[in-house]
Write a protein that holds these residues in place. Structure first.
Motif, PDB file in Angstrom:
ATOM      1  N   GLN A  45       0.782  -1.069   0.091  1.00  0.00           N
ATOM      2  CA  GLN A  45      -0.030  -0.049  -0.014  1.00  0.00           C
ATOM      3  C   GLN A  45       0.856   1.469  -0.043  1.00  0.00           C
ATOM      4  O   GLN A  45       0.255   2.277  -0.259  1.00  0.00           O
ATOM      5  CB  GLN A  45      -0.935   0.086   1.250  1.00  0.00           C
ATOM      6  N   HIS A 102       6.050  -7.856  11.481  1.00  0.00           N
ATOM      7  CA  HIS A 102       4.576  -7.906  11.586  1.00  0.00           C
ATOM      8  C   HIS A 102       4.189  -6.777  12.347  1.00  0.00           C
ATOM      9  O   HIS A 102       4.866  -6.364  13.336  1.00  0.00           O
ATOM     10  CB  HIS A 102       4.090  -9.317  12.162  1.00  0.00           C
ATOM     11  N   GLU A 103       2.826  -6.170  12.176  1.00  0.00           N
ATOM     12  CA  GLU A 103       2.589  -5.333  12.929  1.00  0.00           C
ATOM     13  C   GLU A 103       2.334  -5.689  14.241  1.00  0.00           C
ATOM     14  O   GLU A 103       1.837  -6.840  14.647  1.00  0.00           O
ATOM     15  CB  GLU A 103       1.108  -4.754  12.207  1.00  0.00           C
ATOM     16  N   SER A 105       0.073  -5.849  16.583  1.00  0.00           N
ATOM     17  CA  SER A 105      -1.382  -5.903  16.793  1.00  0.00           C
ATOM     18  C   SER A 105      -1.761  -7.573  16.914  1.00  0.00           C
ATOM     19  O   SER A 105      -1.104  -8.573  16.695  1.00  0.00           O
ATOM     20  CB  SER A 105      -2.175  -5.350  15.927  1.00  0.00           C
ATOM     21  N   GLU A 107      -4.117  -8.830  14.886  1.00  0.00           N
ATOM     22  CA  GLU A 107      -4.900  -8.899  13.627  1.00  0.00           C
ATOM     23  C   GLU A 107      -4.073 -10.352  13.143  1.00  0.00           C
ATOM     24  O   GLU A 107      -3.120 -10.622  13.320  1.00  0.00           O
ATOM     25  CB  GLU A 107      -4.502  -7.988  12.565  1.00  0.00           C
ATOM     26  N   HIS A 109      -3.878 -11.074   9.764  1.00  0.00           N
ATOM     27  CA  HIS A 109      -2.883 -10.963   8.831  1.00  0.00           C
ATOM     28  C   HIS A 109      -1.302 -10.978   8.786  1.00  0.00           C
ATOM     29  O   HIS A 109      -1.084 -10.243   9.766  1.00  0.00           O
ATOM     30  CB  HIS A 109      -3.183  -9.365   8.016  1.00  0.00           C
ATOM     31  N   GLN A 110      -0.685 -11.634   8.308  1.00  0.00           N
ATOM     32  CA  GLN A 110       0.603 -11.846   8.411  1.00  0.00           C
ATOM     33  C   GLN A 110       1.493 -11.828   6.997  1.00  0.00           C
ATOM     34  O   GLN A 110       0.775 -12.105   5.970  1.00  0.00           O
ATOM     35  CB  GLN A 110       1.000 -12.940   9.222  1.00  0.00           C
ATOM     36  N   MET A 127       2.325  -1.134  11.100  1.00  0.00           N
ATOM     37  CA  MET A 127       1.864  -1.663  10.044  1.00  0.00           C
ATOM     38  C   MET A 127       2.855  -2.741   9.731  1.00  0.00           C
ATOM     39  O   MET A 127       4.169  -2.695   9.956  1.00  0.00           O
ATOM     40  CB  MET A 127       2.107  -0.743   8.692  1.00  0.00           C
ATOM     41  N   HIS A 128       2.494  -3.846   8.808  1.00  0.00           N
ATOM     42  CA  HIS A 128       3.365  -4.772   8.318  1.00  0.00           C
ATOM     43  C   HIS A 128       4.518  -4.211   7.151  1.00  0.00           C
ATOM     44  O   HIS A 128       3.878  -3.187   6.719  1.00  0.00           O
ATOM     45  CB  HIS A 128       2.705  -5.959   7.736  1.00  0.00           C
ATOM     46  N   ALA A 148       2.251  -3.104   3.892  1.00  0.00           N
ATOM     47  CA  ALA A 148       1.030  -3.775   3.334  1.00  0.00           C
ATOM     48  C   ALA A 148       0.424  -4.400   4.369  1.00  0.00           C
ATOM     49  O   ALA A 148       1.027  -5.110   5.337  1.00  0.00           O
ATOM     50  CB  ALA A 148       1.316  -4.724   2.148  1.00  0.00           C
ATOM     51  N   PRO A 149      -0.811  -4.787   4.360  1.00  0.00           N
ATOM     52  CA  PRO A 149      -1.607  -5.623   5.440  1.00  0.00           C
ATOM     53  C   PRO A 149      -1.240  -7.115   5.270  1.00  0.00           C
ATOM     54  O   PRO A 149      -1.285  -7.725   6.240  1.00  0.00           O
ATOM     55  CB  PRO A 149      -3.111  -5.274   5.220  1.00  0.00           C
ATOM     56  N   SER A 150      -0.838  -7.550   4.021  1.00  0.00           N
ATOM     57  CA  SER A 150      -0.373  -8.926   3.776  1.00  0.00           C
ATOM     58  C   SER A 150       0.434  -9.010   2.755  1.00  0.00           C
ATOM     59  O   SER A 150       0.124  -8.265   1.688  1.00  0.00           O
ATOM     60  CB  SER A 150      -1.529  -9.953   3.731  1.00  0.00           C
TER      61      SER A 150
END
Length: 247
Positions: A45, A102-103, A105, A107, A109-110, A127-128, A148-150
């Motif tokens: 992103q 990894h973020e 958190s 979450e 997503h990894q 963020m990741h 990016a989230p993933s």
């Protein structure tokens, strides 16, 4: 779901018309679309291309060369430089190996990044991310960071992107060094206009202050932006401040 292998084939090194397309770039603006292309390949992103230097045992902060504007303005400038930056600057000084994190958190997503990339601890990361360090010779090093989230990529794509980031950073460094020579040619009027613009004044305000037409003010700002090898007025002001041309 994205077919990452298909994306890799479509954007492989064979489709970049060789390294000449990167090394022949005349400005960072020429290379910006190429970094965006790498960003899309990764499904990221945002990105930042930065450089740093090491002196004795000291590690200098990362200096952003170019970045995705939507991220650079907020998350990257505040998050990367203050928290992620020092860890990456320390890593790139010691190793050219890609890293990811990894973020901080809960979450699900990894990032799924193959070796030789290393998973590193990044406390308080918002963020990741995956980063590609580059050793440019001497004390100069650089790094390309994507957020990016993933992310899921193959080992071949990882190596291909690392190769391209090396060429990108080497070319950007050459452009950055050559552009400092052009700084000398910036005249007093261009410097004045940059200073006023940096103080938040509009072209109309500057024109009134200096007794010039708005067209002339814009021409001075455009000329200064070009000489500073910047893509827009905001980047030119930031670079002028870094170089000590304005305060």
């Amino acid at each position: 779901m994205v077919n990452y292998e298909q994306v890799r084939r479509e954007h492989s090194a064979d489709n970049w018309n060789g390294d000449r397309e990167l090394t022949s770039a005349a400005s960072s603006a020429d290379l910006f679309p190429k970094v965006v292309e790498l960003q899309r390949r990764l499904g990221a992103q945002g990105f930042v291309i930065a450089s740093t230097t090491s002196a004795m045992n000291a590690v200098m902060p990362l200096k952003i060369i170019i970045g995705n504007s939507s991220y650079t303005r907020d998350k990257v400038q505040q998050g990367l430089i203050k928290s992620v930056g020092p860890i990456l600057a320390s890593h790139v000084r010691k190793s050219p190996c890609p890293v990811y994190w990894h973020e901080d958190s809960n979450e699900a997503h990894q990032l799924d990044v193959p070796r030789p990339a290393q998973l590193i601890s990044m406390p308080n990361a918002s963020m990741h991310g995956v980063a590609f360090p580059v050793h440019l010779g001497g004390r100069k090093t650089g790094i390309a960071v994507f957020f990016a989230p993933s992310i899921t990529i193959s080992r071949e794509m990882l190596m291909d992107i690392h190769k391209k980031t090396f060429i990108l950073l080497k070319t950007l460094l050459k452009i950055e060094l050559s552009s400092k020579v052009d700084v000398i040619s910036i005249n007093n009027r261009e410097t004045e206009c940059l200073q006023f613009a940096g103080n938040g004044m509009t072209s109309d305000d500057i024109a009134e202050q200096l007794g010039l037409s708005v067209h002339t003010v814009n021409a001075h700002l455009s000329s200064a932006t070009s000489k500073l090898d910047s893509v827009n007025r905001i980047q030119a002001i930031a670079k002028a401040i870094r170089l000590g041309l304005i305060s």
